[in-house]
Scaffold this active site. Structure first.
Site, PDB file in Angstrom:
ATOM      1  N   LYS A 142       0.993  -1.208   0.027  1.00  0.00           N
ATOM      2  CA  LYS A 142      -0.062  -0.162   0.287  1.00  0.00           C
ATOM      3  C   LYS A 142       0.415   1.285   0.263  1.00  0.00           C
ATOM      4  O   LYS A 142       1.816   1.310   0.540  1.00  0.00           O
ATOM      5  CB  LYS A 142      -1.040   0.125   1.019  1.00  0.00           C
ATOM      6  N   LEU A 191      -6.109   8.675   3.332  1.00  0.00           N
ATOM      7  CA  LEU A 191      -6.770   7.095   4.296  1.00  0.00           C
ATOM      8  C   LEU A 191      -8.285   7.523   4.758  1.00  0.00           C
ATOM      9  O   LEU A 191      -8.620   6.431   4.623  1.00  0.00           O
ATOM     10  CB  LEU A 191      -5.624   7.055   5.057  1.00  0.00           C
ATOM     11  N   SER A 217      -9.398   1.704   2.193  1.00  0.00           N
ATOM     12  CA  SER A 217      -8.452   2.779   2.247  1.00  0.00           C
ATOM     13  C   SER A 217      -7.304   1.824   0.917  1.00  0.00           C
ATOM     14  O   SER A 217      -6.293   2.242   0.859  1.00  0.00           O
ATOM     15  CB  SER A 217      -7.556   3.685   2.956  1.00  0.00           C
ATOM     16  N   SER A 218      -7.306   0.033   1.705  1.00  0.00           N
ATOM     17  CA  SER A 218      -6.256  -0.044   0.690  1.00  0.00           C
ATOM     18  C   SER A 218      -6.695  -0.871  -0.850  1.00  0.00           C
ATOM     19  O   SER A 218      -6.663  -1.748  -0.659  1.00  0.00           O
ATOM     20  CB  SER A 218      -6.048  -1.265   1.179  1.00  0.00           C
ATOM     21  N   ILE A 238      -7.537   1.053   9.129  1.00  0.00           N
ATOM     22  CA  ILE A 238      -8.334   1.849  10.685  1.00  0.00           C
ATOM     23  C   ILE A 238      -9.628   1.475  10.741  1.00  0.00           C
ATOM     24  O   ILE A 238      -9.993   2.606  11.950  1.00  0.00           O
ATOM     25  CB  ILE A 238      -7.369   3.173  10.643  1.00  0.00           C
ATOM     26  N   GLY A 239     -10.619   1.307  10.223  1.00  0.00           N
ATOM     27  CA  GLY A 239     -11.907   1.133  10.026  1.00  0.00           C
ATOM     28  C   GLY A 239     -12.805   0.095   8.814  1.00  0.00           C
ATOM     29  O   GLY A 239     -13.521   0.132   9.503  1.00  0.00           O
ATOM     30  N   GLY A 240     -11.868  -0.519   8.656  1.00  0.00           N
ATOM     31  CA  GLY A 240     -12.538  -1.300   7.788  1.00  0.00           C
ATOM     32  C   GLY A 240     -11.459  -1.151   6.041  1.00  0.00           C
ATOM     33  O   GLY A 240     -11.809  -2.035   5.331  1.00  0.00           O
ATOM     34  N   SER A 241      -9.952  -1.161   6.642  1.00  0.00           N
ATOM     35  CA  SER A 241     -10.071  -0.208   4.827  1.00  0.00           C
ATOM     36  C   SER A 241      -8.644  -1.522   4.725  1.00  0.00           C
ATOM     37  O   SER A 241      -8.430  -1.185   3.408  1.00  0.00           O
ATOM     38  CB  SER A 241      -7.910   0.514   5.259  1.00  0.00           C
TER      39      SER A 241
END
Length: 580
Positions: A142, A191, A217-218, A238-241
């Site tokens: 990433k 991100l 974000s990935s 960090i929240g589902g990335s």
């Protein structure tokens, strides 16, 4: 004389005002020109790396014609590492094969930010790492993971032209395990969004449907792996990335327990907050690949390079265990009603698990709205100021504007809006209140205490049910563009487990059916508010897109979580192979 003096002063003031305005406009123009030049230079660096990668691949093909490219690309990571170890494939051949495929995939889906031509030089050192578990394996990383000599942009212009001086810990360990990082992948601006677009490198699209987002974000990782251009990738969550792009793109993704893998050397636009802790983890086509990656990274090199990481090697016995599990499950939560395909996937997997001898028990998330408000207020404890400070240079990406505009409102306006919205849209009002930040240091400490109390509240519910693991929906299917920034509420399916610090991963199990799409027409949501309407619009038109489920375990039970994921994957595969 007085009249002349007065007129002269007015003229001078008008002239000065005009000059001031002109100066401001000139400075803005100069700044915008410099911003555009920085973007152009970044795109040029990417284009040069693409051209050099194309040249390297072409030279290799001319020197070694007749390579079995399709065969190499079809191998699982386990099969590939075996052939690399026994010498039937060389790292040189595998790298150039995947580099060529990644170039093709990037042309279609715009998922790469730079090709790391140093990877070709690394081939000369490959033999010194022959005993590594990932010997000769090309790995994508990433954008925000540090690689010496390259930017970690996080999709923001302010981080351009700041190449890092040293590889991130995960890149160092990958190299010591024989892996060859060969490409960096695209991310959303800043991100903190689960689309994948930024003003520098543009929009990454979904390999299954280019009219849909790859997730984030990935998201560059998700698209590249799903398109066949990488066999193993590293992302952050960090929240589902990790889990959202894996779900949207139809691959496997795993978020380990927070700090199970070192985050040292990874870039961020919101460093310092502790409510939603980011985790670094792998994405791949199958669960065994995730497990092999975790096994390779959880080594003495990782523990020595970052002493904050607990020295816990991979527990192979737990991963290979076949004991029956007691599994909690839920089809939807009380915060964002799951889409029809999400709920159906859980039901179908539940039946498969029960048929395999596991015990399934219904589970209700305690006070999920409260937990989501805790997460949002914590991760934006400064009202979004830190995140916004990264956007001062250059434009805000269109996919992010609907999310960030409220962050920039004055505190009083946020409070007034929260008050006015509460009678009609209480959930939206709570969301706006969370954007006010946590206030004083005393308030911050109270917030941390509340988050800690909730962790134990949730853990007690888990213990009451005597659960081993938990089965939940994975967010999906892939969204239409421009909805991720409007639907932070839907992160209740992923960010919830960042707030708790639990390991969680997703496994693709199905595809959206015509029946799912028909049922979606009647979707009202839990609240009937604007977020429910946006969610319906976001997932509409998903026929044929991948559908996944999420597997969760208690902290530090990462291997058990992966074992559960593998169980789900195998049961679904067996069902497909049976033709039922």
């Amino acid at each position: 004389m007085k009249s002349f003096s007065s007129n002269s002063c007015q003229t001078l003031l008008a002239t000065a005002s005009c000059c001031a305005v002109a100066s401001i406009l000139l400075l803005k123009w100069i700044n915008s020109r410099e911003v555009q030049r920085k973007i152009d230079r970044a795109k040029l660096r990417r284009d040069i790396s693409l051209q050099e990668a194309e040249t390297a691949v072409q030279r290799f093909r001319e020197k070694y014609p007749g390579q079995e490219t399709d065969l190499i690309l079809s191998l699982s990571l386990t099969e590939l590492t075996k052939k690399l170890k026994d010498g039937s494939l060389t790292p040189d051949t595998v790298l150039h094969t995947y580099m060529g495929k990644a170039l093709d995939v990037n042309r279609k889906f715009n998922c790469a930010t730079v090709f790391l031509l140093e990877s070709c030089e690394q081939l000369g050192e490959a033999e010194t790492h022959r005993e590594g578990l990932l010997y000769g394996v090309p790995v994508s990383i990433k954008d925000n993971l540090g690689y010496k000599g390259h930017d970690s942009t996080c999709g923001v212009i302010s981080k351009l032209e700041q190449p890092v001086d040293v590889d991130s810990v995960v890149v160092q360990v990958l190299k010591r395990q024989g892996a060859i990082p060969f490409v960096k992948t695209n991310v959303p601006q800043g991100l903190l969004n689960y689309d994948c677009s930024n003003p520098i490198f543009g929009q990454t699209v979904n390999p299954h449907n280019p009219q849909k987002t790859s997730g984030g974000s990935s998201g560059g990782e998700g698209a590249l792996i799903a398109g066949g251009g990488s066999i193993l990738g590293m992302g952050t969550d960090i929240g589902g990335s990790i889990r959202i792009p894996a779900s949207f793109c139809g691959i496997c993704g795993f978020k380990p327990t927070a700090n199970r893998l070192s985050m040292r050397g990874s870039s961020s636009c919101c460093r310092g907050q502790k409510t939603g802790v980011s985790s670094l983890g792998p994405l791949a086509r199958d669960v065994n690949s995730l497990a092999l990656c975790m096994k390779a990274l959880l080594c003495e090199d990782m523990f020595a390079l970052d002493p904050s990481v607990p020295p816990m090697p991979f527990n192979e016995q737990e991963y290979l265990s076949s004991r029956p599990l007691r599994i909690g499950y839920y089809e939807t939560d009380d915060y964002q009603l799951a889409s029809p395909s999400m709920r159906r996937a859980v039901r179908e997997v539940k039946e498969l698990l029960e048929g395999a001898g596991h015990t399934l028990v219904p589970f209700s998330l305690p006070r999920v709205a409260y937990a989501m408000n805790l997460f949002t207020a914590g991760i934006l404890g400064d009202g979004g100021a830190t995140l916004l400070s990264n956007f001062k240079v250059g434009p805000v990406d269109p996919c992010l504007k609907s999310q960030t505009v409220p962050y920039g409102l004055p505190l009083l306006i946020k409070k007034i809006l929260s008050f006015l919205l509460r009678p009609l849209y209480p959930r939206v009002a709570d969301g706006m209140a969370c954007l006010c930040g946590v206030g004083s240091v005393q308030d911050l400490w109270r917030h941390y205490a509340d988050a800690e109390d909730y962790f134990y509240e949730f853990s007690e519910e888990w213990k009451k049910q005597d659960l081993d693991v938990l089965l939940s929906p994975a967010l999906g299917p892939a969204y239409n563009f421009r909805y991720c920034g409007k639907l932070t509420c839907a992160l209740s399916y992923t960010a919830f487990y960042n707030a708790l610090g639990f390991p969680a991963g997703v496994v693709p199990v199905s595809k959206v059916t015509d029946a799912d799409e028909e049922e979606l027409k009647h979707y009202k949501g839990n609240y009937g508010d604007i977020w429910d309407r946006f969610f319906k619009q976001a997932v509409t038109g998903g026929q044929g897109l991948p559908v996944a489920v999420q597997c969760i375990a208690l902290p530090w039970k990462d291997e058990l979580c992966l074992r559960f994921m593998k169980e789900v994957e195998q049961l679904v595969r067996d069902l497909r192979n049976s033709g039922t």
